[in-house]
Design a protein around this motif. Sequence first.
Motif, mmCIF file in Angstrom:
data_model
loop_
_atom_site.group_PDB
_atom_site.id
_atom_site.type_symbol
_atom_site.label_atom_id
_atom_site.label_comp_id
_atom_site.label_asym_id
_atom_site.label_seq_id
_atom_site.Cartn_x
_atom_site.Cartn_y
_atom_site.Cartn_z
ATOM 1 N N ARG A 552 0.951 -1.102 0.093
ATOM 2 C CA ARG A 552 0.052 0.044 -0.002
ATOM 3 C C ARG A 552 0.948 1.319 -0.025
ATOM 4 O O ARG A 552 1.842 1.313 0.665
ATOM 5 N N VAL A 553 0.308 2.256 -0.777
ATOM 6 C CA VAL A 553 1.093 3.466 -0.630
ATOM 7 C C VAL A 553 -0.015 4.497 -0.409
ATOM 8 O O VAL A 553 -1.193 4.698 -1.170
ATOM 9 N N ASP A 554 0.326 5.240 0.783
ATOM 10 C CA ASP A 554 -0.828 6.368 1.112
ATOM 11 C C ASP A 554 -0.463 7.842 0.747
ATOM 12 O O ASP A 554 0.966 8.168 0.794
ATOM 13 N N VAL A 555 -1.071 8.560 0.156
ATOM 14 C CA VAL A 555 -0.922 10.036 -0.251
ATOM 15 C C VAL A 555 -2.065 10.946 0.628
ATOM 16 O O VAL A 555 -3.188 10.671 0.806
ATOM 17 N N SER A 556 -1.279 11.963 0.925
ATOM 18 C CA SER A 556 -2.070 13.024 1.548
ATOM 19 C C SER A 556 -1.678 14.325 0.603
ATOM 20 O O SER A 556 -0.802 14.746 0.545
ATOM 21 N N LEU A 557 -2.917 15.234 0.496
ATOM 22 C CA LEU A 557 -2.405 16.331 -0.079
ATOM 23 C C LEU A 557 -2.562 17.696 0.465
ATOM 24 O O LEU A 557 -2.594 18.678 0.211
ATOM 25 N N ASP A 558 -2.903 17.313 1.843
ATOM 26 C CA ASP A 558 -3.098 18.501 2.880
ATOM 27 C C ASP A 558 -2.441 18.329 4.085
ATOM 28 O O ASP A 558 -2.693 18.594 5.005
ATOM 29 N N GLY A 559 -1.117 17.897 4.116
ATOM 30 C CA GLY A 559 -0.131 17.784 5.014
ATOM 31 C C GLY A 559 -0.557 16.798 6.064
ATOM 32 O O GLY A 559 0.031 16.920 7.369
ATOM 33 N N LYS A 644 2.248 34.872 4.460
ATOM 34 C CA LYS A 644 2.504 35.491 3.128
ATOM 35 C C LYS A 644 2.304 34.410 2.014
ATOM 36 O O LYS A 644 1.888 35.117 0.828
ATOM 37 N N LYS A 645 2.538 33.202 2.247
ATOM 38 C CA LYS A 645 2.020 32.229 1.170
ATOM 39 C C LYS A 645 0.966 31.239 1.925
ATOM 40 O O LYS A 645 1.060 31.023 3.294
ATOM 41 N N GLN A 646 0.147 30.553 0.998
ATOM 42 C CA GLN A 646 -0.705 29.607 1.563
ATOM 43 C C GLN A 646 -0.289 28.515 0.627
ATOM 44 O O GLN A 646 -0.392 28.539 -0.372
ATOM 45 N N CYS A 647 0.400 27.355 1.199
ATOM 46 C CA CYS A 647 0.946 26.346 0.564
ATOM 47 C C CYS A 647 0.053 25.095 1.202
ATOM 48 O O CYS A 647 -0.781 25.060 1.905
ATOM 49 N N THR A 648 0.422 24.109 0.550
ATOM 50 C CA THR A 648 0.044 22.788 1.179
ATOM 51 C C THR A 648 1.414 21.641 0.722
ATOM 52 O O THR A 648 2.004 22.002 -0.062
ATOM 53 N N THR A 649 1.181 20.620 1.874
ATOM 54 C CA THR A 649 2.154 19.690 2.031
ATOM 55 C C THR A 649 1.690 18.464 1.421
ATOM 56 O O THR A 649 0.815 18.082 1.949
ATOM 57 N N LEU A 650 2.425 17.776 0.238
ATOM 58 C CA LEU A 650 2.024 16.668 -0.161
ATOM 59 C C LEU A 650 2.901 15.645 0.578
ATOM 60 O O LEU A 650 4.171 15.800 0.653
ATOM 61 N N ILE A 651 2.297 14.452 0.948
ATOM 62 C CA ILE A 651 2.775 13.341 1.811
ATOM 63 C C ILE A 651 2.829 12.034 1.007
ATOM 64 O O ILE A 651 1.790 11.622 0.561
ATOM 65 N N VAL A 652 3.936 11.254 0.995
ATOM 66 C CA VAL A 652 3.558 9.862 0.676
ATOM 67 C C VAL A 652 4.111 9.034 1.959
ATOM 68 O O VAL A 652 5.352 9.517 2.397
ATOM 69 N N LYS A 653 3.556 7.708 2.043
ATOM 70 C CA LYS A 653 4.173 6.955 3.054
ATOM 71 C C LYS A 653 3.527 5.227 2.482
ATOM 72 O O LYS A 653 2.680 5.372 1.905
ATOM 73 N N ALA A 654 4.602 4.477 2.941
ATOM 74 C CA ALA A 654 4.409 3.162 2.061
ATOM 75 C C ALA A 654 4.402 2.170 3.304
ATOM 76 O O ALA A 654 4.847 2.191 4.328
ATOM 77 N N THR A 655 3.611 1.026 2.896
ATOM 78 C CA THR A 655 3.423 -0.225 3.743
ATOM 79 C C THR A 655 3.770 -1.331 3.088
ATOM 80 O O THR A 655 3.582 -1.625 1.942
ATOM 81 N N ASP A 656 4.492 -2.487 3.608
ATOM 82 C CA ASP A 656 4.868 -3.540 3.158
ATOM 83 C C ASP A 656 4.148 -4.589 3.647
ATOM 84 O O ASP A 656 3.001 -4.757 4.495
ATOM 85 N N GLU A 657 4.203 -5.944 3.171
ATOM 86 C CA GLU A 657 3.558 -7.238 3.538
ATOM 87 C C GLU A 657 3.694 -7.480 4.870
ATOM 88 O O GLU A 657 2.842 -8.057 5.416
ATOM 89 N N SER A 658 4.689 -6.937 5.677
ATOM 90 C CA SER A 658 4.709 -7.364 6.975
ATOM 91 C C SER A 658 4.224 -6.035 7.962
ATOM 92 O O SER A 658 4.376 -6.156 9.017
ATOM 93 N N TYR A 659 3.559 -5.222 7.335
ATOM 94 C CA TYR A 659 2.848 -4.219 7.813
ATOM 95 C C TYR A 659 3.849 -3.106 8.461
ATOM 96 O O TYR A 659 3.541 -2.413 9.482
ATOM 97 N N ASN A 660 4.970 -3.324 8.019
ATOM 98 C CA ASN A 660 6.045 -2.253 8.379
ATOM 99 C C ASN A 660 5.590 -0.934 7.577
ATOM 100 O O ASN A 660 5.361 -1.098 6.358
#
Length: 731
Positions: A552-559, A644-660
């Motif tokens: 699994r790969v999880d993605v967030s578009l809002d920090g 002064k700026k309004q930004c957003t932070t994109l984040i990615v995190k992964a999980t393997d078959e051992s749930y690491n």
Amino acid sequence: MSRLVCRINPVMATQLARIAADKLMKHGARRAPASSTICHPCRLRARPLHTSASRRTPPNTTSRSAPQTPTSSTAITARVAPIGWLVGGGLVASLLAFSQTHDTDNPPEASVSPSADDRDPSIPRFRLSDVRKHDANSPEPWVTFEDKVYNITDWVEAHPGGDVILRAAGWSIEPYWNIFSIHKAPHIREILEQYMIGFIDAADLGPDGRPAAESIEDPFVDDPVRDPRLITHTVKPRNAEPPNEELDRTFYTPNELFYIRHHMWVPVVEEAKADEFALTVELPDGEAKRYTIGELRSKFPTHKVTAALQCSGNRRNDMTRHAGKTNGLQWGVGAISNAEWEGVRLSDVLADAGLDTTPAQPEANSLHAQFTGAEAYSASVPLPKVLSPTGDVLLAFNMNGEPLPRDHGFPLRAVVPGNVAARSVKWLNKIVISDEEATSQWQRRDYKSFGPNEGPNPDWDKAPSIQEMPITSAITGVWVGDCVRKVPWMGGGNGVKSGGSKRTIDIAATPQKVGFTPKPETAAPCPETTPDNEPIVLQGYAYSGGGRKITRVDVSLDGGATWDQAELVDDCSNPATPCYGNKSWGWTRWRYNGTLPVLSLPTSTTTTTSSPTPQIPTAIQKVGQDCEDGFGQSVGGLMGQLPKKQCTTLIVKATDESYNTQPESHKGIYNVRGNLATAWHRVRICPECNKGKGGGLVWNTGETYGCGFRKEAEEVREGMRAASASSGSGK
């Protein structure tokens, strides 16, 4: 450990012994315990002190003002340099990581120095003609630096790479420093001062207080030509990574774009004689067998393995930016590449050499396979990894269907899939099965990781050497708005799963240059907010060591406030990129298509308020607070303050078959070496009003590539170079 032993006449013995002890203590030395040879600072296995019967007496090579009568000696043992500070540049690292000093029953005596010499008179002087005699053929090789002399005898004997050091023996190491310029650092000089045995005689010094400059043949002159697209961190030795736009463009990284990690120069092996290149295999009983590559090809069945190799310092720049200063090459996300390797199984070769390769043998758990390369690099892996039927450890001679490139080990290298790439030794010419791991600094002191509290001088023996790699992932490409038309892998109307649905995007070619949002033909006013349906497309890779499959790969578009799942690209099902091996050794590419949250776009960069701004919803303000530094910290420190700026932070995190899964913060896994920087990967993107002709909306980021961003790949390269220069050198 080495000793400084001075034989003098009985009258002067006590006085000079005291002076010598005081001087060495001043430079960080310590008196040798009577019954100990443990090298505490470096915590490597120390060699026994020479007995009087075994000491080597060098030729009487230096000038003497008068004969001296041998008497009882006073032994002083100098502190060994922390090798972990010195490794990473090959030769010069080796030149510095030596033990001090002269060990002989007949040491050279100081010559008489001119009265103009105002250096410490208690320290011996040596003529350059005498230093020259301590060359590579001498039993006691010396080197000089500036106006000082250093003895490298015991280092040459005790450490791999000694043959390389001998290139400088009898001469100055400065020309090598001019080549390995990354080692011109104050802390290196401080360490070097601990190992001085004397000054160069004033008679051999010029008006500037230094001997005449020397020149050497550049050992890198025969290095291969590299692809200009690579982002270079150091030139000599070459360390480089592919730019993000090329990194995971394809499942198998093209050979010319595979990341390069060298400690020295590239050995030269003639292609016509590659089959004659020999590998020596030595068993625990000392028996050795020699195999040429031609014999390996003809005698053993060949196998293919799909495996990613990753440096332990991959994403080190993330740890530096988000946690603290790290020592080492400031790799981006590109110190990883994926390839198809072909060769023979090491277990087959060991069985032929006479080793019991039964996986269940009890002795195997305590043994190690030590690998040594032709350029003197050395590392090891536990033998059970080699003997495992599913371990897939290869002696490889092909890469992506072609002979190994010179940069990647031609003509033979070890490939240890699932482990840190530091164990996949290139230009492999020797394997030793031993009851201990390799004794090199690359095994014992470099590729390790420690707790955030352990500081720059950890107990190196306490931590195990890095072997299997933890899970990691990275964002390599981002496209926003109209630029999603330029996403290369969305051809043919193929959408990407997002939120359980598919979206098909028209990817008809557009005339704009990748890297810029198209400008409207007529000037348009800057909007107050970004569109509520602004499309965004991301791509990247995920990888877990030990052959663990990414699930699994999880993605967030809002920090990190909300999450979604990316689509995992099933490259192994593609007939053009079949996967080989018993486990999931390769990386997993992922793709994502979604919609950005609405962000405010203030027309003035000075607008602030002490209370929440009515036209900007609280949720939007929260996104802005998560983005200014890309690390979840509040922008401006107050919820009600308009940044002064309004930004957003994109984040990615992964999980393997051992749930690491990956840790959230680099602060929790910080170590001064910057190894295993595997926290969530964050990329900040910011909308801005285009103040130039045409107006409208533009996006910018300095951390990835894609369309819709003001900064392009070359600007990213410059930023990485600057970060590398400011953080120092290393691995």
